[in-house]
Design an enzyme around this catalytic site. Structure first.
Site, mmCIF file in Angstrom:
data_model
loop_
_atom_site.group_PDB
_atom_site.id
_atom_site.type_symbol
_atom_site.label_atom_id
_atom_site.label_comp_id
_atom_site.label_asym_id
_atom_site.label_seq_id
_atom_site.Cartn_x
_atom_site.Cartn_y
_atom_site.Cartn_z
ATOM 1 N N MET A 1 99.155 31.479 57.049
ATOM 2 C CA MET A 1 98.436 32.742 57.232
ATOM 3 C C MET A 1 99.357 33.902 57.629
ATOM 4 S SD MET A 1 95.575 31.715 56.226
ATOM 5 C CE MET A 1 94.402 33.003 56.570
ATOM 6 N N ARG A 2 100.594 33.866 57.179
ATOM 7 C CA ARG A 2 101.519 34.981 57.434
ATOM 8 C C ARG A 2 102.008 35.521 56.103
ATOM 9 N NH1 ARG A 2 101.382 36.300 62.906
ATOM 10 N NH2 ARG A 2 101.171 34.375 64.066
ATOM 11 N N HIS B 1 94.842 30.861 47.399
ATOM 12 C CA HIS B 1 94.016 31.902 48.013
ATOM 13 C C HIS B 1 92.540 31.577 47.788
ATOM 14 C CE1 HIS B 1 92.978 35.691 49.742
ATOM 15 N NE2 HIS B 1 92.147 35.885 48.741
ATOM 16 N N ASN C 1 101.232 29.908 46.302
ATOM 17 C CA ASN C 1 100.247 30.122 47.359
ATOM 18 C C ASN C 1 98.858 29.770 46.841
ATOM 19 O OD1 ASN C 1 99.215 31.099 49.879
ATOM 20 N ND2 ASN C 1 98.612 32.996 48.848
#
Ligand code: GAR
Length: 263
Positions: free
Chosen positions: A135-136, A159, A157
């Site tokens: 979450m960065r 999402h 990633n």
């Protein structure tokens, strides 16, 4: 049989995607092995899961780093290879009218944390870095040190929304609150923006009138656990290629975009 890929994973939370990826490596659905699991959060449940499985783990706790940079900005010891102007010229996380001091402070602070991450990752060479609920936002400082060949990105990633709709920290929540009738999840390569990189795969589910946010998350996660291993396996087979596409819009304006071609 092709050589197994080495997969590094970064997480912040419970790590159910990590678990699905790890299971897929064990079953041979992914031709790869997880070489490390890192986190920005010392309390991440996924770190415990990984330890139980005998996977190397580490934590770079972002919170005290951010606090000490805020408290004493002049005492921040920046990595030797950090170039703020270079990062600012590439970044796409802040718009051009964001307060410059805030933007500078964000990128210098993150560089300190990201240099520590890079340092912790050094003992574990990897072919692909997978963000599984990390979450960065990663900055150009970090991204350029991983994607040393820009035509072969290697940070993926997941999402929890059908991008480009609902980027940000709460994809399922935003989908729900908007009243969407379809939700979904997206796997993409990371670029310099927030959830804006080239899309590799997407999966959608129907949202009915009875669905709560909890139910939407359940539906979404189930699809995430299928989609992420599939996309990682496409990478492992060398089937993901970045192509530069040019499009002419109706107003005559030309745009260029990197897209993923599945070979
Ligand atoms: C997943 O829903 C993932 O899509 C989301 O965090 C959750 C992690 O769950 N990722 C993001 O929001 C990234 N911006 P997990 O820790 O159980 O895999």
């Amino acid at each position: 049989m092709a050589k197994k890929i080495r997969i590094g994973v970064l997480i912040s939370g419970s790590g159910t995607n990590l678990q699905a990826i790890s299971d897929s490596c064990d079953s041979g659905k992914i031709n790869g092995d997880i070489t490390f699991v890192g986190s920005d959060n010392p309390g991440a449940l996924g770190i415990e899961r990984s330890k139980k499985r005998g996977i190397a783990t580490f934590v770079v706790d972002y919170r005290p780093i951010i606090q000490s940079c805020k408290k004493d900005p002049n005492k921040v010891s920046l990595p030797d290879d950090f170039d703020l102007d270079d990062v600012l010229s590439k970044q796409n996380l802040f718009s051009s009218n964001a307060p410059p001091e805030k933007v500078r402070s964000f990128f210098t602070t993150r560089a300190v944390a990201e240099a520590k991450l890079i340092d912790k990752m050094k003992p574990y060479p990897f072919d692909l870095l997978v963000l599984a609920g990390f979450m960065r936002n990663l900055t150009p400082y970090f991204i350029d040190r991983i994607n040393t060949d820009p035509s072969n990105p290697r940070i993926m990633n997941i999402h929890p929304a059908l991008l480009p709709s609902f980027p940000g920290v709460d994809g399922y929540g935003d989908t729900f609150r908007y009243g969407c009738k379809i939700g979904g999840c997206t796997i993409h390569f990371i670029d310099y923006g927030e959830d804006s990189g080239p899309i590799i795969g997407q999966r959608a589910f129907r949202i009915t009138g009875d669905d709560t946010l909890e139910r939407i998350k359940e539906k979404g996660l189930k699809l995430e656990w299928e989609l992420y291993p599939e996309c990682i396996e496409l990478f492992a087979r060398g089937r993901l290629k970045i192509v530069r596409m040019s499009y002419e819009l109706e107003n005559g304006k030309k745009i260029e975009k990197n897209v993923v071609k599945i070979l």
